[in-house]
Scaffold this motif. Sequence first.
Motif, PDB file in Angstrom:
ATOM      1  N   GLY A  36       0.786  -1.226   0.000  1.00  0.00           N
ATOM      2  CA  GLY A  36       0.000   0.000   0.000  1.00  0.00           C
ATOM      3  C   GLY A  36       0.816   1.272   0.000  1.00  0.00           C
ATOM      4  O   GLY A  36       0.262   2.372  -0.050  1.00  0.00           O
ATOM      5  N   THR A  37       2.143   1.129   0.047  1.00  0.00           N
ATOM      6  CA  THR A  37       3.018   2.309   0.090  1.00  0.00           C
ATOM      7  C   THR A  37       3.847   2.458  -1.184  1.00  0.00           C
ATOM      8  O   THR A  37       4.606   3.419  -1.315  1.00  0.00           O
ATOM      9  CB  THR A  37       3.975   2.218   1.286  1.00  0.00           C
ATOM     10  N   THR A  39       5.132   2.702  -5.253  1.00  0.00           N
ATOM     11  CA  THR A  39       4.891   3.444  -6.489  1.00  0.00           C
ATOM     12  C   THR A  39       4.778   2.418  -7.609  1.00  0.00           C
ATOM     13  O   THR A  39       5.698   1.625  -7.823  1.00  0.00           O
ATOM     14  CB  THR A  39       6.034   4.421  -6.794  1.00  0.00           C
ATOM     15  N   PRO A  59      -3.116   3.042  -0.516  1.00  0.00           N
ATOM     16  CA  PRO A  59      -3.576   4.177   0.293  1.00  0.00           C
ATOM     17  C   PRO A  59      -2.481   5.168   0.644  1.00  0.00           C
ATOM     18  O   PRO A  59      -2.759   6.349   0.872  1.00  0.00           O
ATOM     19  CB  PRO A  59      -4.144   3.498   1.549  1.00  0.00           C
ATOM     20  N   SER A  60      -1.231   4.701   0.671  1.00  0.00           N
ATOM     21  CA  SER A  60      -0.113   5.603   0.968  1.00  0.00           C
ATOM     22  C   SER A  60       0.918   5.596  -0.159  1.00  0.00           C
ATOM     23  O   SER A  60       2.065   6.015   0.050  1.00  0.00           O
ATOM     24  CB  SER A  60       0.560   5.202   2.288  1.00  0.00           C
ATOM     25  N   GLY A  61       0.523   5.120  -1.319  1.00  0.00           N
ATOM     26  CA  GLY A  61       1.448   5.042  -2.443  1.00  0.00           C
ATOM     27  C   GLY A  61       1.012   5.947  -3.582  1.00  0.00           C
ATOM     28  O   GLY A  61       0.181   6.838  -3.406  1.00  0.00           O
ATOM     29  N   ARG A  62       1.560   5.698  -4.767  1.00  0.00           N
ATOM     30  CA  ARG A  62       1.217   6.506  -5.929  1.00  0.00           C
ATOM     31  C   ARG A  62       1.272   5.662  -7.193  1.00  0.00           C
ATOM     32  O   ARG A  62       1.879   4.582  -7.202  1.00  0.00           O
ATOM     33  CB  ARG A  62       2.140   7.715  -6.057  1.00  0.00           C
ATOM     34  N   ARG A  85      -1.511  11.920  -6.181  1.00  0.00           N
ATOM     35  CA  ARG A  85      -0.830  10.623  -6.137  1.00  0.00           C
ATOM     36  C   ARG A  85      -0.826   9.918  -7.488  1.00  0.00           C
ATOM     37  O   ARG A  85      -0.384   8.776  -7.593  1.00  0.00           O
ATOM     38  CB  ARG A  85      -1.469   9.734  -5.075  1.00  0.00           C
TER      39      ARG A  85
END
Length: 265
Positions: A36-37, A39, A59-62, A85
Amino acid sequence: MSDRTTTDWDGEAYDRLAAPQEEWARRVLERMPLEGTETVLDAGCGSGRATKLVLEKLPSGRVVGIDGSPSMIEVARETFAGEPRVSLITSDLLDLTPVLLEEQAGIAAVDAVFSNATSHWIEDHRRLFERLHSVLRPGGRLVAQCGGRDNVTAWCEAILAASEREPFAEYVRGFRPWNFYGPEETEERLREVGFEAVRCWLEEMPVVVPDDPLNFISACGLAVHRDRLPEDLREPFTEAVIAQLEVPLELRYVRLNIDARQPGE
């Protein structure tokens, strides 16, 4: 940059009609382990329907989406307006490099590459895999799916038959833009460019198109042929293809699944 000509698909029509492609994307994403983090590069992001699914997993990535069709990217930009994001790049995948990625998205490498229903429109799969390999961080995963050997055979035969007829033949006779490869040769190409933990396999996914078959195959399968035809011949050509197929339209898709890893870590 290359001198290849990339078809500018109808992004709005594709976004409206590509429900089967979205369903395939969901299944591909099930194979991609994400915390979830990360790229993630969406290679051949199209109008962004699958890109949204990737973003939901991060949710916390791109996500960095890349596609050669300006029309597709335009629709995707509208979808992700104000979303920091998501970065979008208009480029042929065969021109993808760490330099391009850094210039357009501010990063030189990604943690994973996702690709759905794209690679069969690219002839040089070895170079494609080389380009994807070049932007993956050590240990990064490639998880992809595209048309594979024996994909939509009846559909392709109908296209080739219509292409032999006048007034279409002058523009599209013998034109075969699709590249449906098998798992064995694909695994070999992946290993040649440096991937490891390679696994490829074919999977049948038939699709029945109960409504609007003309617009579906125009947007999702005939764009490259239609791009070669004068505007006044595009609809007649599409109708000539459909006339050779059974109704309701059932397309026997055969998907080539690809899993591979960048060495390291």
